[in-house]
Design a protein around this motif. Sequence first.
Motif, PDB file in Angstrom:
ATOM      1  N   UNK A  97      -7.263   1.917  -3.057  1.00  0.00           N
ATOM      2  CA  UNK A  97      -7.266   1.601  -1.633  1.00  0.00           C
ATOM      3  C   UNK A  97      -8.381   2.351  -0.923  1.00  0.00           C
ATOM      4  N   UNK A  98      -8.660   1.990   0.319  1.00  0.00           N
ATOM      5  CA  UNK A  98      -9.590   2.743   1.131  1.00  0.00           C
ATOM      6  C   UNK A  98      -8.903   3.960   1.731  1.00  0.00           C
ATOM      7  N   UNK A  99      -9.683   4.946   2.168  1.00  0.00           N
ATOM      8  CA  UNK A  99      -9.084   6.183   2.684  1.00  0.00           C
ATOM      9  C   UNK A  99      -8.293   5.938   3.963  1.00  0.00           C
ATOM     10  N   UNK A 100      -8.753   4.998   4.796  1.00  0.00           N
ATOM     11  CA  UNK A 100      -8.020   4.705   6.030  1.00  0.00           C
ATOM     12  C   UNK A 100      -6.666   4.078   5.722  1.00  0.00           C
ATOM     13  N   UNK A 101      -6.649   3.143   4.772  1.00  0.00           N
ATOM     14  CA  UNK A 101      -5.386   2.514   4.369  1.00  0.00           C
ATOM     15  C   UNK A 101      -4.441   3.540   3.764  1.00  0.00           C
ATOM     16  N   UNK A 131       0.836  -1.198   0.000  1.00  0.00           N
ATOM     17  CA  UNK A 131       0.000   0.000   0.000  1.00  0.00           C
ATOM     18  C   UNK A 131       0.874   1.253   0.000  1.00  0.00           C
ATOM     19  N   UNK A 132       1.966   1.226   0.753  1.00  0.00           N
ATOM     20  CA  UNK A 132       2.889   2.358   0.773  1.00  0.00           C
ATOM     21  C   UNK A 132       3.511   2.575  -0.605  1.00  0.00           C
ATOM     22  N   UNK A 133       3.840   1.481  -1.267  1.00  0.00           N
ATOM     23  CA  UNK A 133       4.413   1.582  -2.617  1.00  0.00           C
ATOM     24  C   UNK A 133       3.433   2.256  -3.563  1.00  0.00           C
ATOM     25  N   UNK A 134       2.172   1.875  -3.495  1.00  0.00           N
ATOM     26  CA  UNK A 134       1.155   2.468  -4.359  1.00  0.00           C
ATOM     27  C   UNK A 134       0.966   3.949  -4.068  1.00  0.00           C
ATOM     28  N   UNK A 135       0.924   4.330  -2.799  1.00  0.00           N
ATOM     29  CA  UNK A 135       0.737   5.729  -2.427  1.00  0.00           C
ATOM     30  C   UNK A 135       1.940   6.565  -2.856  1.00  0.00           C
ATOM     31  N   UNK A 136       3.153   6.033  -2.669  1.00  0.00           N
ATOM     32  CA  UNK A 136       4.349   6.763  -3.081  1.00  0.00           C
ATOM     33  C   UNK A 136       4.352   6.977  -4.593  1.00  0.00           C
ATOM     34  N   UNK A 137       3.926   5.955  -5.344  1.00  0.00           N
ATOM     35  CA  UNK A 137       3.837   6.092  -6.801  1.00  0.00           C
ATOM     36  C   UNK A 137       2.813   7.155  -7.187  1.00  0.00           C
ATOM     37  N   UNK A 138       1.699   7.219  -6.452  1.00  0.00           N
ATOM     38  CA  UNK A 138       0.664   8.205  -6.748  1.00  0.00           C
ATOM     39  C   UNK A 138       1.166   9.626  -6.507  1.00  0.00           C
ATOM     40  N   UNK A 139       1.900   9.843  -5.413  1.00  0.00           N
ATOM     41  CA  UNK A 139       2.455  11.174  -5.127  1.00  0.00           C
ATOM     42  C   UNK A 139       3.490  11.548  -6.190  1.00  0.00           C
TER      43      UNK A 139
END
Length: 650
Positions: free
Chosen positions: A399-403, A366-374
Amino acid sequence: MSSTPATAEDADETWRAWEVTRRLSPRGAVRVMKRDAYGRLDENSYPSTHLVGPVAPLTPWCLNLADDAGLFWLLCFDFDGKDKHGVDPDLMELAHDECDALSGVLAELSIEHVVCQSSGTGGRHIWVALTAGISADEVAVLGRAARANYRTLDHGMLHNARTGAARPPLSPHRDGSASSVLRGRIDVLLAPSTTAGMVADLARVLDVRKPAVRSAESVPSGPVDARHSAHRPLGASGTAHMATIGGGSNPSWTGFMCLLAAAHASWQYADVQHAAKTAPGMEHYRSKNTGRGGRRTRSVAEAAERLGRQWEKAQQYAAIQRPLPQAGRTPADLTELEGIVRAVDAVLSSFQAAPGRWDTSEAAQSQRSILAAVAYLSLQTGKRVVAASIRDLALMTGLGRTTAATALTALAGQDLLARISTSDGGNAAEWRLTPEFSTASGTVRSQPLHNPRPPTELFNTRADQVATLEQLLTDQRHDLFTRAGLGHLAGKVYALLRHSPALTVDSAARLLGVSTRHTITVLSRLRHYKLIIRHPDGWARSKRDLRDHAARLIGVTGLLRDRANRYRNEREVWAWWLAEVNQMNSAPTRRTRRPHVSSRTLQFVDDLPGERQWPRYPRAADGRGDHREARYWASNGMLEPGSLWYSSAA
């Protein structure tokens, strides 16, 4: 293929191919395939060498594009429609269209070239011979410009003067076929007329014509029929793509741009089907490239399948592009863009060089996906600091907003993201990528110590990174791989199988960072819905994409769309409540007269363009804000300006 030609005719063809190779080769030797212990040619590699003499090799060969001094004497543009699992029909058609598009550009510039079908699978090679050797740097500039225009182009050989090579025209392939000439004459390669100046002109033209990084700013690839108008509103770019006569020079790309514009405009699939029947720009969904300069009509079933598959892809791309601002921004200072590109390069390198860091747990993924999005937002906006709400990042990654919130906090704690400002009222928090991002130590006053790359190279690198991140973000973003479906781990396995022909249980467990037992459970779920099939080396993707079918069976179809609607409603209610709080804190004489939400249709304020005139917020019997009632109004579209809804009490 056998060690010697089977017939006299085959022998003549082999000698002819070898004679062409001898006259074209910039070096005294070519690279050849080597048979394995069983006499087979299973691997597409050329580990041995063969002198360029009178005797032809017994196995397929390739010739280098540059000489021993590192100067290029040949150019080869390799368009390939394969992935790790073999030929992909969509990619192969795109490769054919892009090959024809580049061939058209070469013809415009009077650059003599030869178009070949490289093998029986349908790949394309465009060959250009040069009158004199050209430096590797000049050819690399051309390779980057060409790659920015054509996504199926394998431009690696144009960046490697030492080992860059390709199978020459007429030469045999390991599957028994041979490279065949589709357009052009071999003579133009044996008596070259293309100069270094013409190559530089080609690079400049390709750089000017490359698609915009943002699809909303792209221009048509051909003339536009001004008489055509879409039956539903589209943006200016989408309207132009829809009216592009015959799909322009690249019908595959134009057709997808039409679908992407329709997805951004919230069209339904029925609208897309209607447009595909007559819109000039959607010619790709009515006919297909024959591979020999013409097009033939698709069957009804093939056209429907292609349109449906591409529409799903367009919706995925639209979802990750939706948080972008309306207008793009090009940094005035190239050192800023250089910093962004370097930071994103560090992020992508981390994904490739240290996969275990990002695959040890579901939280790490999930962190990998968020970092890619930023990183994607930073590239697209051209800003080091980007405002990114938790809900936008969640929708981009599936992902969900909490995740998403948990992942952001973890990345900030690991110094991979820096929180520049917190969320304030209706403004999202601001974030910045930190790897290799600081330029303080490399600057002396206004003069940078490390000068940025040339603008052309910098923008082409940026475009390539954007394409990579878009592919990464859309790879596993699907209703099926949400928590209510098969889960994020199943999506990760499915994404891994895009880049690997097969995975064993042990290798999948190692990449996922979970136990073998858990991995078997994930694989069994994918197999149950026929998303993966058995392979000699473990498990591989099925040839048909059955994710939509599986999502319907599980009952999660439309889950991401519903989540996007729910988040939009939550934002609207929050903005409404902030306006209510502001009204309550204002002096009584400055408060505007506001009717109840159910009393009339909402309107915009005439003297304040763009600002909403909110009605009174719903109140419970005790006078407190009734947030449940507010959500009801928002979720039913009753807060939209011009809404004709009225409550039953009105």
